[in-house]
Design a protein around this motif. Sequence first.
Motif, PDB file in Angstrom:
ATOM      1  N   GLY A  57      90.340  -6.053  60.957  1.00 22.63           N
ATOM      2  CA  GLY A  57      88.978  -6.592  60.887  1.00 22.63           C
ATOM      3  C   GLY A  57      88.030  -5.659  60.170  1.00 22.63           C
ATOM      4  O   GLY A  57      87.160  -6.099  59.404  1.00 22.63           O
ATOM      5  N   ASN A  60      88.960  -5.712  56.468  1.00 20.95           N
ATOM      6  CA  ASN A  60      88.604  -6.978  55.827  1.00 20.95           C
ATOM      7  C   ASN A  60      87.188  -6.919  55.267  1.00 20.95           C
ATOM      8  O   ASN A  60      86.934  -7.395  54.154  1.00 20.95           O
ATOM      9  CB  ASN A  60      88.748  -8.127  56.822  1.00 20.95           C
ATOM     10  N   VAL A  61      86.272  -6.334  56.007  1.00 21.03           N
ATOM     11  CA  VAL A  61      84.884  -6.204  55.530  1.00 21.03           C
ATOM     12  C   VAL A  61      84.844  -5.358  54.256  1.00 21.03           C
ATOM     13  O   VAL A  61      84.164  -5.698  53.279  1.00 21.03           O
ATOM     14  CB  VAL A  61      83.992  -5.593  56.634  1.00 21.03           C
ATOM     15  N   GLU A  62      85.579  -4.263  54.257  1.00 19.09           N
ATOM     16  CA  GLU A  62      85.609  -3.393  53.078  1.00 19.09           C
ATOM     17  C   GLU A  62      86.252  -4.083  51.882  1.00 19.09           C
ATOM     18  O   GLU A  62      85.786  -3.942  50.751  1.00 19.09           O
ATOM     19  CB  GLU A  62      86.366  -2.097  53.394  1.00 19.09           C
ATOM     20  N   TRP A  63      87.302  -4.844  52.111  1.00 15.20           N
ATOM     21  CA  TRP A  63      87.967  -5.558  51.018  1.00 15.20           C
ATOM     22  C   TRP A  63      87.061  -6.637  50.438  1.00 15.20           C
ATOM     23  O   TRP A  63      87.046  -6.859  49.225  1.00 15.20           O
ATOM     24  CB  TRP A  63      89.266  -6.179  51.492  1.00 15.20           C
ATOM     25  N   LEU A  64      86.321  -7.316  51.296  1.00 16.16           N
ATOM     26  CA  LEU A  64      85.402  -8.350  50.801  1.00 16.16           C
ATOM     27  C   LEU A  64      84.321  -7.745  49.917  1.00 16.16           C
ATOM     28  O   LEU A  64      83.959  -8.318  48.880  1.00 16.16           O
ATOM     29  CB  LEU A  64      84.779  -9.106  51.977  1.00 16.16           C
ATOM     30  N   GLU A  65      83.802  -6.590  50.326  1.00 18.29           N
ATOM     31  CA  GLU A  65      82.775  -5.933  49.492  1.00 18.29           C
ATOM     32  C   GLU A  65      83.373  -5.415  48.193  1.00 18.29           C
ATOM     33  O   GLU A  65      82.743  -5.487  47.135  1.00 18.29           O
ATOM     34  CB  GLU A  65      82.151  -4.783  50.276  1.00 18.29           C
ATOM     35  N   HIS A  68      84.178  -8.434  45.884  1.00 20.73           N
ATOM     36  CA  HIS A  68      83.037  -9.360  45.723  1.00 20.73           C
ATOM     37  C   HIS A  68      83.427 -10.792  46.088  1.00 20.73           C
ATOM     38  O   HIS A  68      83.244 -11.725  45.318  1.00 20.73           O
ATOM     39  CB  HIS A  68      82.499  -9.315  44.289  1.00 20.73           C
ATOM     40  N   GLN A  69      83.975 -10.946  47.279  1.00 21.51           N
ATOM     41  CA  GLN A  69      84.400 -12.259  47.768  1.00 21.51           C
ATOM     42  C   GLN A  69      83.626 -12.620  49.023  1.00 21.51           C
ATOM     43  O   GLN A  69      83.029 -11.775  49.682  1.00 21.51           O
ATOM     44  CB  GLN A  69      85.901 -12.237  48.089  1.00 21.51           C
ATOM     45  N   SER A  70      83.613 -13.903  49.345  1.00 21.48           N
ATOM     46  CA  SER A  70      82.983 -14.348  50.586  1.00 21.48           C
ATOM     47  C   SER A  70      84.033 -14.407  51.698  1.00 21.48           C
ATOM     48  O   SER A  70      85.224 -14.276  51.443  1.00 21.48           O
ATOM     49  CB  SER A  70      82.364 -15.727  50.392  1.00 21.48           C
ATOM     50  N   ARG A  71      83.578 -14.635  52.921  1.00 21.73           N
ATOM     51  CA  ARG A  71      84.507 -14.714  54.035  1.00 21.73           C
ATOM     52  C   ARG A  71      85.346 -15.987  54.008  1.00 21.73           C
ATOM     53  O   ARG A  71      86.359 -16.065  54.669  1.00 21.73           O
ATOM     54  CB  ARG A  71      83.736 -14.657  55.355  1.00 21.73           C
ATOM     55  N   GLY A  72      84.929 -16.957  53.276  1.00 19.72           N
ATOM     56  CA  GLY A  72      85.654 -18.211  53.187  1.00 19.72           C
ATOM     57  C   GLY A  72      86.855 -18.085  52.336  1.00 19.72           C
ATOM     58  O   GLY A  72      87.900 -18.657  52.512  1.00 19.72           O
TER      59      GLY A  72
END
Length: 72
Positions: A57, A60-65, A68-72
């Motif tokens: 978890g 996941n936040v670091e990978w999204l940033e 440059h992706q959204s949580r969806g």
Amino acid sequence: MYTSHEDIGYDLEDDRKAKNKKTLKPHPDIDGGWAWMMVLSSFFVHILIMGSQMALGVLNVEWLEEFHQSRG
């Protein structure tokens, strides 16, 4: 662990000869200490598996940033 016929004191050739032979008892330290190494390594494997599942978890936040992706 494999136990040979010599370890248990049984001779397949002739029962009369087997009765005359001295039977050998198994050594009390049969595993040679490797059982504790198995316990220790399984402990570390469980720590690594559970640690990676719990950290997913946060990662996941670091990978999204980073991507440059959204949580969806």
